[in-house]
Scaffold this motif. Structure first.
Motif, PDB file in Angstrom:
ATOM      1  N   THR A  39       7.819  88.875  98.402  1.00  0.00           N
ATOM      2  CA  THR A  39       9.092  88.632  99.147  1.00  0.00           C
ATOM      3  C   THR A  39       8.407  88.705 100.220  1.00  0.00           C
ATOM      4  O   THR A  39       7.051  89.161 100.586  1.00  0.00           O
ATOM      5  CB  THR A  39       9.590  89.360  98.498  1.00  0.00           C
ATOM      6  N   PHE A  40       8.477  88.245 101.531  1.00  0.00           N
ATOM      7  CA  PHE A  40       7.742  88.596 102.650  1.00  0.00           C
ATOM      8  C   PHE A  40       8.597  89.097 103.148  1.00  0.00           C
ATOM      9  O   PHE A  40       9.990  89.139 104.167  1.00  0.00           O
ATOM     10  CB  PHE A  40       7.455  87.399 103.551  1.00  0.00           C
ATOM     11  N   GLN A  41       8.996  90.773 103.546  1.00  0.00           N
ATOM     12  CA  GLN A  41       9.936  91.711 103.864  1.00  0.00           C
ATOM     13  C   GLN A  41       9.434  91.132 105.305  1.00  0.00           C
ATOM     14  O   GLN A  41       8.767  92.383 106.267  1.00  0.00           O
ATOM     15  CB  GLN A  41       9.041  93.227 103.772  1.00  0.00           C
ATOM     16  N   LEU A  56       4.845  93.758 108.985  1.00  0.00           N
ATOM     17  CA  LEU A  56       5.168  92.660 107.617  1.00  0.00           C
ATOM     18  C   LEU A  56       4.911  93.680 106.178  1.00  0.00           C
ATOM     19  O   LEU A  56       3.974  93.836 106.786  1.00  0.00           O
ATOM     20  CB  LEU A  56       4.097  91.065 107.484  1.00  0.00           C
ATOM     21  N   THR A  57       5.643  93.119 105.674  1.00  0.00           N
ATOM     22  CA  THR A  57       5.624  94.079 104.431  1.00  0.00           C
ATOM     23  C   THR A  57       5.205  92.783 102.983  1.00  0.00           C
ATOM     24  O   THR A  57       6.463  91.754 102.975  1.00  0.00           O
ATOM     25  CB  THR A  57       6.725  95.040 103.904  1.00  0.00           C
ATOM     26  N   LEU A  58       3.868  92.532 101.774  1.00  0.00           N
ATOM     27  CA  LEU A  58       3.963  91.527 101.686  1.00  0.00           C
ATOM     28  C   LEU A  58       4.762  92.939  99.674  1.00  0.00           C
ATOM     29  O   LEU A  58       4.475  93.845 100.204  1.00  0.00           O
ATOM     30  CB  LEU A  58       2.876  91.091 100.865  1.00  0.00           C
ATOM     31  N   ALA A  59       5.325  91.894  99.447  1.00  0.00           N
ATOM     32  CA  ALA A  59       5.937  92.910  98.174  1.00  0.00           C
ATOM     33  C   ALA A  59       5.851  91.736  96.423  1.00  0.00           C
ATOM     34  O   ALA A  59       7.007  90.781  96.313  1.00  0.00           O
ATOM     35  CB  ALA A  59       7.724  92.529  98.122  1.00  0.00           C
ATOM     36  N   PRO A  60       4.625  91.608  95.644  1.00  0.00           N
ATOM     37  CA  PRO A  60       4.804  90.496  94.464  1.00  0.00           C
ATOM     38  C   PRO A  60       5.613  91.201  93.299  1.00  0.00           C
ATOM     39  O   PRO A  60       5.546  92.640  93.329  1.00  0.00           O
ATOM     40  CB  PRO A  60       3.530  90.251  94.317  1.00  0.00           C
ATOM     41  N   TYR A  61       5.844  90.014  92.875  1.00  0.00           N
ATOM     42  CA  TYR A  61       6.887  90.876  91.812  1.00  0.00           C
ATOM     43  C   TYR A  61       7.162  90.077  90.079  1.00  0.00           C
ATOM     44  O   TYR A  61       6.262  89.196  90.323  1.00  0.00           O
ATOM     45  CB  TYR A  61       8.196  91.640  92.305  1.00  0.00           C
ATOM     46  N   ALA A  84       9.803  94.301  88.445  1.00  0.00           N
ATOM     47  CA  ALA A  84       9.238  95.325  88.908  1.00  0.00           C
ATOM     48  C   ALA A  84       7.939  95.254  90.033  1.00  0.00           C
ATOM     49  O   ALA A  84       7.631  93.672  89.772  1.00  0.00           O
ATOM     50  CB  ALA A  84       8.419  96.042  87.439  1.00  0.00           C
ATOM     51  N   GLY A  85       7.598  95.552  91.209  1.00  0.00           N
ATOM     52  CA  GLY A  85       6.826  95.374  92.104  1.00  0.00           C
ATOM     53  C   GLY A  85       6.283  96.305  92.602  1.00  0.00           C
ATOM     54  O   GLY A  85       6.612  97.170  92.884  1.00  0.00           O
ATOM     55  N   LEU A  86       4.946  95.824  93.874  1.00  0.00           N
ATOM     56  CA  LEU A  86       4.540  96.932  94.485  1.00  0.00           C
ATOM     57  C   LEU A  86       4.364  96.068  95.908  1.00  0.00           C
ATOM     58  O   LEU A  86       4.503  95.057  96.181  1.00  0.00           O
ATOM     59  CB  LEU A  86       3.463  96.815  94.201  1.00  0.00           C
ATOM     60  N   ALA A  87       5.310  96.682  96.830  1.00  0.00           N
ATOM     61  CA  ALA A  87       5.527  96.485  97.656  1.00  0.00           C
ATOM     62  C   ALA A  87       4.444  96.953  99.027  1.00  0.00           C
ATOM     63  O   ALA A  87       4.066  97.938  99.398  1.00  0.00           O
ATOM     64  CB  ALA A  87       7.063  96.767  99.029  1.00  0.00           C
ATOM     65  N   SER A  89       1.995  97.338 103.757  1.00  0.00           N
ATOM     66  CA  SER A  89       2.550  96.689 104.652  1.00  0.00           C
ATOM     67  C   SER A  89       1.056  96.250 105.251  1.00  0.00           C
ATOM     68  O   SER A  89       0.529  96.668 104.123  1.00  0.00           O
ATOM     69  CB  SER A  89       2.470  98.250 105.368  1.00  0.00           C
ATOM     70  N   VAL A  90       0.931  94.858 105.672  1.00  0.00           N
ATOM     71  CA  VAL A  90      -0.040  94.896 106.076  1.00  0.00           C
ATOM     72  C   VAL A  90      -1.002  95.424 107.157  1.00  0.00           C
ATOM     73  O   VAL A  90      -1.815  95.241 107.688  1.00  0.00           O
ATOM     74  CB  VAL A  90       0.070  92.819 106.890  1.00  0.00           C
ATOM     75  N   ASP A  91       0.280  96.393 107.620  1.00  0.00           N
ATOM     76  CA  ASP A  91      -0.631  97.197 108.804  1.00  0.00           C
ATOM     77  C   ASP A  91      -0.326  98.812 108.268  1.00  0.00           C
ATOM     78  O   ASP A  91       0.642  98.521 107.296  1.00  0.00           O
ATOM     79  CB  ASP A  91       0.125  97.072 110.220  1.00  0.00           C
ATOM     80  N   ASN A  92      -0.931  99.787 109.191  1.00  0.00           N
ATOM     81  CA  ASN A  92      -0.192 101.487 108.423  1.00  0.00           C
ATOM     82  C   ASN A  92       1.441 101.588 109.214  1.00  0.00           C
ATOM     83  O   ASN A  92       1.001 103.115 109.405  1.00  0.00           O
ATOM     84  CB  ASN A  92      -1.443 101.910 109.116  1.00  0.00           C
ATOM     85  N   GLN A  93       2.629 100.998 109.419  1.00  0.00           N
ATOM     86  CA  GLN A  93       3.088 101.135 109.879  1.00  0.00           C
ATOM     87  C   GLN A  93       4.768 101.555 108.965  1.00  0.00           C
ATOM     88  O   GLN A  93       5.294 102.032 109.465  1.00  0.00           O
ATOM     89  CB  GLN A  93       2.976 100.493 111.761  1.00  0.00           C
ATOM     90  N   ARG A  94       4.247 100.676 108.068  1.00  0.00           N
ATOM     91  CA  ARG A  94       5.815 100.659 107.159  1.00  0.00           C
ATOM     92  C   ARG A  94       5.587 101.340 105.732  1.00  0.00           C
ATOM     93  O   ARG A  94       3.936 101.419 105.252  1.00  0.00           O
ATOM     94  CB  ARG A  94       6.148  99.829 106.515  1.00  0.00           C
ATOM     95  N   SER A  95       6.004 101.725 104.881  1.00  0.00           N
ATOM     96  CA  SER A  95       5.757 102.262 104.202  1.00  0.00           C
ATOM     97  C   SER A  95       4.959 101.227 102.692  1.00  0.00           C
ATOM     98  O   SER A  95       5.562 100.381 102.735  1.00  0.00           O
ATOM     99  CB  SER A  95       6.885 103.526 103.376  1.00  0.00           C
TER     100      SER A  95
END
Length: 127
Positions: A39-41, A56-61, A84-87, A89-95
């Motif tokens: 999932t691309f957030q 952007l956040t990437l969330a493979p599951y 089950a997944g892990l999200a 961030s491509v930068d340090n601004q999102r959790s």
């Protein structure tokens, strides 16, 4: 008397979530499927509603589903689904966070119309 609201009265859009999903295992004999996805957030919200963070956040599951417990006389069956997944961030601004979801429902009378259910959701923030 005027009451102050800390977040204000604004409303707005948060983000777009989109992505591919691939079912790599399907067994009609055991009523089981397993799939993976990404999932691309994409944050697209307004700054005035605090939704303009990061790029952007990437969330493979991985997700699993199984139908089981078929009851006699057409009384229905149970369906179990988990993800089950892990999200991250491509930068340090999102959790970054780990998440898991578990869903159990009952197909009342096997009619595929009414499904009482229970769901459990877990999120563990990593940063």
């Amino acid at each position: 008397m005027h009451s102050a609201r800390p977040a204000g009265d604004d409303s707005g859009f948060a983000e777009i979530r989109i992505g591919p999903k691939y079912t790599f295992f399907r067994s009609p004999e055991t009523n089981t499927v397993v799939a993976v996805g990404l999932t691309f957030q994409i944050p697209r919200g307004s700054e005035k509603v605090f939704q303009d963070t990061g790029d952007l956040t990437l969330a493979p599951y991985i997700t699993f589903a199984k139908s089981f417990g078929k009851l006699p006389q057409g009384f229905g069956n149970f369906n179990l689904m988990g993800t089950a997944g892990l999200a991250f961030s491509v930068d340090n601004q999102r959790s970054d966070y780990f998440y898991g979801n578990l869903h159990l429902d009952y197909d009342v009378a096997g009619q595929h119309r009414l499904y009482p259910l229970i769901e459990l959701n877990y999120t563990r923030y990593l940063n």
